[in-house]
Structures are given as structure tokens and as C-alpha cells.
Write a protein that holds these residues in place. Structure first.
Motif, PDB file in Angstrom:
ATOM      1  N   ALA A  25      60.271 -74.420 -86.798  1.00 55.68           N
ATOM      2  CA  ALA A  25      61.056 -73.752 -86.097  1.00 55.68           C
ATOM      3  C   ALA A  25      62.325 -74.280 -85.923  1.00 55.68           C
ATOM      4  O   ALA A  25      63.735 -74.505 -85.850  1.00 55.68           O
ATOM      5  CB  ALA A  25      60.651 -72.747 -85.303  1.00 55.68           C
ATOM      6  N   MET A  71      64.045 -76.012 -88.239  1.00 57.44           N
ATOM      7  CA  MET A  71      65.237 -74.737 -89.087  1.00 57.44           C
ATOM      8  C   MET A  71      66.849 -74.600 -88.023  1.00 57.44           C
ATOM      9  O   MET A  71      67.883 -73.747 -88.552  1.00 57.44           O
ATOM     10  CB  MET A  71      64.655 -73.559 -89.414  1.00 57.44           C
ATOM     11  N   THR A  72      66.587 -74.499 -86.894  1.00 55.94           N
ATOM     12  CA  THR A  72      67.965 -74.765 -86.103  1.00 55.94           C
ATOM     13  C   THR A  72      69.411 -75.419 -86.324  1.00 55.94           C
ATOM     14  O   THR A  72      70.566 -75.243 -86.177  1.00 55.94           O
ATOM     15  CB  THR A  72      67.274 -74.770 -84.717  1.00 55.94           C
ATOM     16  N   ARG A 119      70.012 -68.994 -84.462  1.00 52.68           N
ATOM     17  CA  ARG A 119      69.561 -69.846 -83.098  1.00 52.68           C
ATOM     18  C   ARG A 119      68.487 -70.223 -81.952  1.00 52.68           C
ATOM     19  O   ARG A 119      67.275 -70.655 -82.629  1.00 52.68           O
ATOM     20  CB  ARG A 119      70.494 -70.681 -83.133  1.00 52.68           C
ATOM     21  N   LEU A 132      64.966 -68.327 -83.935  1.00 52.15           N
ATOM     22  CA  LEU A 132      63.990 -69.725 -84.251  1.00 52.15           C
ATOM     23  C   LEU A 132      63.846 -70.434 -83.296  1.00 52.15           C
ATOM     24  O   LEU A 132      62.337 -71.026 -83.341  1.00 52.15           O
ATOM     25  CB  LEU A 132      65.027 -70.634 -85.195  1.00 52.15           C
TER      26      LEU A 132
END
Length: 512
Positions: A389, A392-393, A404, A407
Motif C-alpha cells: 500500500a 502504491m502511493t 493516496r 492507500l
């Protein structure tokens, strides 16, 4: 009669223990306030250098600046006209936006541009106070008792917390906050131990979760308090002054009967046990004789032969110990790295604080259901969720701040759950003869992670995404290393290092 047998007789979680947990849990709210207040008191609002701004056309009477549209002056890619005119600093002084904060530590002492690193270093020094406090007050608690150190910690926390609200300089403020950090460890560590030592075996895990919930409630409540109080000095005073109310703990907080027994104060321990029995409605009718218990069943002399060196002396023990130490480190590194820098996610800071606090509740609860199935898979899964997570931001554009933040919230969920698991997992991985030493070293590695977490954000000078890359990759490395640890769910705990070495060897022989 052993103390656990006495607890079973008088009630392992009766009215006496429930009342005790009320006294233990109430300070957790203020502990959360002190831990996360720097999110607001050390926030960096939009700012500009008056020696380079405004341009002549904007110097008309009554004209105001739209700070909400202004990027941070010294951020990469920020507007050139908002930066200092030379490397020695802003000669004309700084102007700060007040749409969100009326004042912060940053606006008070101009901790921007060349002084911006002082803000991160100050947070790191505060976190180092937790490390010092864990070592100092842990030793003092063994000598003077859990209750005494809790009372001392609460008193120092109130005095130095209020003092920080009146600090005349940034450096005095940091010293005062450092002392507050030491008291966090003094209270949270000894409150947990005091509760555990009075609670029966069947209820200890549940009782520990209760204290976590109160800490999480303080996490959430801070968002509302900070929203109402936008001046940093007033906010610091508001979270510190209520600490003086705990003076009544002098009369209501009991000592630990186990500690009294360990220090040959059996008569005082018996008086406390009789009181607890009466409160629980199970008065003792006969006199009892207390005796200390040694869980491993081995003589005290033999147990004292083992030291911290034994954690890394043999190959299998060394592998397990180093992995567990890393897991402690990375969990706390990412937990505080995310928690203390919520302003980076681009939406309202008060709402983000509320959401991040709210996610703590289900994250801690879910571990009650996953731990019984598998310690190893639970640890691996939540580390993976947290790490992925965070990574992925960095692929989400700045204009999609809600995604954002979502996540980051998932990352916080995974890391919070993982942090709850490592407490239980590490206690089961280490054998009895070095268990306390192993957990102590793990705790020190965790505090080191807390110290480094604020410094990681200095990497933003080189790349905006660098901190989140670190917070994403480190848990994924931890998840991979977790596969090298043994499964401990529903298995007997190892008592000796030889058991650990032999068990692992036999497992390796039958691996395909």
C-alpha cells in the motif's frame, strides 16, 4: 501457593482488576496526545520570503496573499519568487499562511528552508526519549516498583509537558519534549506490566487489547482537540495540564503483589491480595503461604548464566533473533513514519488524523482472529499489505489525494496489525531462558525505528517519493524474512536454546 493459583482463587479478572484497568487505561489517552501532537504543533504551513515577495504590483494597500494556492517555499519545484533571495536565508523575514494553523513551532522559530531539518531532528530527539525512558525507567521499576514509576512518570509528564508550552527557544522546547518522551515509556510500559501482573492467564491478551483501544481513542480524539485549538502553545498546554488530575492515583493505584513477593515483602503482598479478594467478592478464609514461581522449572542459578549474547551465539538462534529484531524495527519505523507525516497525503490534516486513528481499532481487533490460525502467515500477510500500500502511493498523482490517503490508510492498517502481532510472536519464538532478553532487545530495536522515522523524511530533498519507497520496501523485506521463522501457533513454547537448534535442524532435514 503460587501467585497464579492465588489469582484463580480470588478472581483473575474480577471487579478489582477491572477497576485497575480503568486507572491504567485513562492515561493512555494523554499518551496518544503527546505521541502525535507534533503532527499539528510542528506542521509546516505555506510560507513565503518577504525579501523576495510580493512583487511591486502586489504591494497595494489592503491586498492579501492567497496562501492556499502557494506551494511550500523550499519544496522541490516550488515557485522561485517564494524562495529566499540568497543561500544565507530570508533577509526580510517569513510570512506564513494562517488558513489552517494560527501558529506552530515552525512559524514561531522559522524552521523552514535551511532550518527545516531542525524540525525533523527535533522529532527524532523526542523519539529517542522513548528509548532512554524504556531503559532507564525499566530498571528503576524493577528496583522501586511499577506503581512508583507510573506516578513519577505521570508527574514529570505533566510538569515538562506544560513547560514545553512556555518554552522560550526551540532548543529548550526540544529538551522538554525529550523528557516527556522518556515519561511515555515509563507510563505505558509499567502500566501494561502492572495490569498483566494482576490479571489471570486467560484474560491477559484481552486486557492488553483494552489498553490499545484507549490509546487509539486518544489518537482519534486528538484530531478534534487540534481542530478546536489552532495555536501550538495553547494546544500543548491543553494536552499537558490534564495530567495534573492524575494526582489522585496516589490513593487509588495499587502496587504489584508479584513485585512485592519478588522483593521479599510477602506481608504487604498478602494485605493487597486480601483486599483484592474482598473487592472481587471472594474473600480468603484461610491464611495462605506465597511462594515465587520460576516458569522454566530450573534453578535460578542456572537461569542467570544466559545473557544477551546467547541470542546470537548459535546459528539458528542467531537467525531467528536477527529477523525478529528487524521486524520490531521495521514495524515501528513505518508506523510512526506514516503517523507523524499525515500532512503529505494532500487532504484535510484533521480528517486524515481522525481516519488514521479510527483504523487502529479494526487493525488491532482483527489480530485476535488471525493469530490463533497462524502467527507466521498473519505477520507475513499484514507486512505485505502495509508495504504494498505504501509503495502504491508513489504512483498516484498529487491531484488524486483521496486515493493516496486511502492507500496510506490501508498501509497504516497493515502495519498496525503487524505491530500488534510481533509482541505475541516474538515472545513465542524466543526460548524461556532468554525470552526476556530477546523481547528487551526487540523493544530497543523498535525505539531505534522510532528515532529514524522522522529523519527518513529528509530524503524528500532528493525525491518527493523517497520516504514512501523506504516505508514500502522495508516491510516487504520483513515479510520475506518472516518465512524463515518457525510457526508457533498452538505449539509448546521452547524452554532452552538447544530445543530451538534441534527443532529447526529436524525440520530442515525433511524439507524437499
Amino acid at each position: 501457593m503460587k501467585f497464579d493459583d492465588v489469582l484463580n482463587q480470588i478472581g483473575g479478572f474480577g471487579r478489582f482488576q477491572k477497576t485497575l484497568y480503568i486507572w491504567i487505561c485513562l492515561p493512555q489517552i494523554l499518551l496518544a496526545f503527546h505521541m502525535f501532537v507534533s503532527i499539528f504543533t510542528s506542521a509546516v504551513p505555506p510560507h513565503l520570503c518577504l525579501s523576495a515577495w510580493p512583487p511591486p504590483a502586489a504591494q497595494e494597500p489592503g491586498l492579501s496573499y492567497n496562501f492556499s494556492q502557494l506551494e511550500l517555499a523550499c519544496s522541490p519545484g516550488g515557485p522561485a519568487h517564494a524562495r529566499p533571495s540568497n543561500s544565507s536565508g530570508c533577509q526580510g523575514g517569513w510570512e506564513y499562511g494562517k488558513e489552517i494553523f494560527h501558529s506552530t513551532v515552525v512559524t514561531e522559530w522559522d524552521l523552514v528552508c535551511e532550518n527545516a531539518s531542525l524540525n525533523n531532528i527535533g522529532s527524532s530527539i523526542y523519539m529517542s526519549g522513548l528509548l532512554v525512558g524504556a531503559v532507564l525507567f525499566g530498571a528503576l521499576a524493577d528496583k522501586y516498583g511499577r506503581r512508583t514509576i507510573i506516578l513519577v512518570g505521570l508527574a514529570l509528564q505533566a510538569v515538562f509537558g506544560v513547560g514545553a508550552a512556555f518554552a522560550p527557544t526551540f532548543y529548550i522546547y526540544i529538551v522538554l519534549r525529550f523528557v516527556v518522551g522518556t515519561t511515555i515509556s515509563a507510563v505505558i510500559m509499567n502500566a501494561f506490566v502492572l495490569g498483566t501482573e494482576w490479571t489471570g492467564l486467560k484474560h491477559r491478551m484481552l486486557a492488553g487489547i483494552i489498553t490499545d483501544y484507549f490509546f487509539g481513542f486518544g489518537y482519534i480524539l486528538l484530531a478534534g482537540v487540534a481542530y478546536l485549538i489552532r495555536d501550538w502553545r495553547h494546544l500543548q498546554l491543553a494536552i499537558s495540564a490534564p495530567g495534573f488530575l492524575f494526582i489522585f492515583y496516589i490513593w487509588v493505584l495499587p502496587k504489584s503483589a508479584r513485585w512485592l513477593m519478588a522483593n521479599q515483602k510477602n506481608e504487604e503482598a498478602l494485605d493487597l491480595i486480601r483486599k483484592a479478594a474482598l473487592v472481587n467478592g471472594n474473600p480468603l478464609t484461610n491464611d495462605i503461604e506465597l511462594q515465587q514461581e520460576h516458569k522454566s522449572g530450573k534453578p535460578v542459578v542456572e537461569q542467570r548464566k544466559h545473557t544477551v549474547i546467547d541470542l546470537v551465539r548459535t546459528p539458528k538462534m542467531r537467525r531467528q533473533s536477527l529477523i525478529v529484531f528487524y521486524l520490531w524495527f521495521v514495524n515501528v519505523l513505518v508506523y510512526y513514519g506514516l503517523s507523524l507525516n499525515i500532512s503529505d497525503f494532500g487532504i484535510n490534516i484533521y480528517l486524515t488524523q481522525f481516519i488514521f486513528g479510527l483504523v487502529e481499532m479494526p487493525a488491532r481487533t482483527i489480530t485476535l482472529f488471525t493469530l490463533n490460525r497462524s502467527r507466521r502467515i498473519s505477520q507475513l500477510a499484514f507486512l505485505t499489505v502495509g508495504g504494498l500500500a505504501c509503495l502504491m502511493t508513489i504512483f498516484i498523482p498529487d491531484d488524486l489525494s483521496i486515493i493516496r490517503t486511502a492507500l496510506a490508510m490501508v498501509g497504516k492498517f497493515g502495519i498496525t496489525a503487524s505491530l500488534s502481532i510481533i509482541y505475541v510472536y516474538s515472545a513465542e519464538v524466543f526460548p524461556t531462558v532468554v525470552r526476556q532478553s530477546g523481547i528487551g532487545m526487540g523493544s530497543m530495536c523498535a525505539r531505534a525505528g522510532g528515532v529514524i522515522a522522522p529523519i527518513i523524511y529528509l530524503l524528500k530533498r532528493h525525491s518527493q517519493n523517497a520516504p514512501m519507497v523506504v516505508f514500502g520496501l522495508c516491510p516487504l523485506v520483513g515479510a520475506a524474512l518472516t518465512m524463515l521463522l518457525p510457526e508457533t501457533a498452538n505449539k509448546a513454547l521452547p524452554d532452552t536454546i538447544k530445543e530451538v537448534e534441534g527443532t529447526i535442524e529436524s525440520e530442515e532435514k525433511f524439507e524437499p
